[in-house]
Design a protein around this motif. Structure first.
Motif, PDB file in Angstrom:
ATOM      1  N   GLU A 169      33.196  59.034 -26.008  1.00  0.00           N
ATOM      2  CA  GLU A 169      33.345  57.581 -26.049  1.00  0.00           C
ATOM      3  C   GLU A 169      32.362  56.876 -25.128  1.00  0.00           C
ATOM      4  O   GLU A 169      31.927  55.753 -25.417  1.00  0.00           O
ATOM      5  N   ASP A 170      31.957  57.528 -24.031  1.00  0.00           N
ATOM      6  CA  ASP A 170      31.046  56.890 -23.080  1.00  0.00           C
ATOM      7  C   ASP A 170      29.588  57.284 -23.294  1.00  0.00           C
ATOM      8  O   ASP A 170      28.736  57.033 -22.444  1.00  0.00           O
ATOM      9  N   THR A 171      29.276  57.895 -24.433  1.00  0.00           N
ATOM     10  CA  THR A 171      27.892  58.259 -24.733  1.00  0.00           C
ATOM     11  C   THR A 171      27.044  57.003 -24.889  1.00  0.00           C
ATOM     12  O   THR A 171      27.432  56.070 -25.594  1.00  0.00           O
ATOM     13  N   ARG A 205      37.639  61.173 -27.459  1.00  0.00           N
ATOM     14  CA  ARG A 205      38.073  60.936 -26.087  1.00  0.00           C
ATOM     15  C   ARG A 205      39.109  62.000 -25.764  1.00  0.00           C
ATOM     16  O   ARG A 205      40.131  62.114 -26.453  1.00  0.00           O
TER      17      ARG A 205
END
Length: 209
Positions: A93-95, A116
Motif C-alpha cells: 500500500e505504501d509503494t 496490506r
C-alpha cells in the motif's frame, strides 16, 4: 487505486468471471482463496484463448507453448483456478507511484494488486496512473532574474544524467538567452523544455549541434 476490488474464487467458472469483466468494465480480476489470500489473477488475455472462440483464437499470438498440456487445460477448463495467472506482481500500500509505474512497464501488465499485511486492499491500474498525469499542471513560471538563474541551474543539473554537456545561460532584466553546442537534437529539446518550464516561451535560443 481502486479500493475493495471485485474478486473471484478459484472455483468460480470462467463464464462467471467473463460476465463480471463485461458488466463492470474491468479487464482483470484478483482471485482469492477461502482464506482471502491472493492466489492469482484472471485477465481478458487468459479468456481470449478459449475453445469457445475457435482454434484460431487458441493459438493467436502463441508460438510453441512450453507446456502443451497446461495450454490445453487453460483453453478448455471451466475453473478460474485452472485458467488464472499464478505469478502475480504485487505492491504494498505504501509503494511509491513511480515504482508502481515502473513495474507496470517492465512486466508489460495493466494492473497491480495492492496489499496490506498480506491482504488485498486494492488494484492500481494504468488508468489510475493516467488520472494522476491528467490532473497535473505546468509549473508556474519563475519570476526575478536571480530566481530564474537558480531554477535553471537546479533543473539542468537534475537532467545532467541525460545531457552530455551543460548549456550556457544568461538572465538579464527578465530576458533569458541560452547558448551552447549540444551533442544531439534530443539534448537540445531537453534543454529547451527545461528553459521554457522555468522562464516560459520567448527566450533567446542559440543552441546548436
Amino acid at each position: 487505486m481502486t479500493v475493495d476490488p471485485i474478486t473471484v474464487s478459484p472455483d468460480h467458472s470462467v463464464w462467471h468471471a467473463a460476465h463480471i469483466m463485461l458488466s463492470q468494465r474491468v479487464s482483470g480480476l484478483p482471485v482469492l482463496d477461502s482464506d482471502l489470500s491472493l492466489v492469482g489473477i484472471v485477465t481478458e488475455g487468459d479468456l481470449l484463448r478459449r475453445t469457445e472462440l475457435g482454434n484460431a483464437a487458441i493459438v493467436a499470438g502463441v508460438d510453441a507453448p512450453p507446456d502443451p498440456a497446461m495450454f490445453y487445460l487453460k483453453s478448455r477448463s471451466w475453473r478460474v483456478g485452472d485458467v488464472m495467472s499464478t505469478k502475480v506482481v504485487m505492491v504494498e500500500e505504501d509503494t511509491p507511484i513511480g515504482t508502481a509505474a515502473m513495474l507496470l512497464g517492465v512486466h508489460r501488465i495493466k494492473r497491480l494488486p495492492v496489499q496490506r499485511d498480506g491482504r488485498l486492499v486494492g488494484i492500481v491500474s494504468r488508468a489510475d496512473l493516467l488520472s494522476i498525469v491528467s490532473a497535473g499542471k505546468p509549473d508556474a513560471e519563475v519570476r526575478g532574474d536571480e530566481a530564474v538563474r537558480r531554477a535553471l541551474a537546479a533543473r539542468l543539473q537534475e537532467a545532467a544524467s541525460v545531457l552530455t554537456r551543460q548549456p550556457g545561460y544568461y538572465v538579464e532584466a527578465g530576458a533569458v538567452r541560452v547558448v551552447g553546442v549540444m551533442a544531439s537534437a534530443s539534448e537540445i529539446d531537453v534543454v529547451r523544455m527545461i528553459v521554457e518550464s522555468v522562464a516560459g516561451p520567448g527566450f533567446k535560443d542559440e543552441l546548436k549541434l
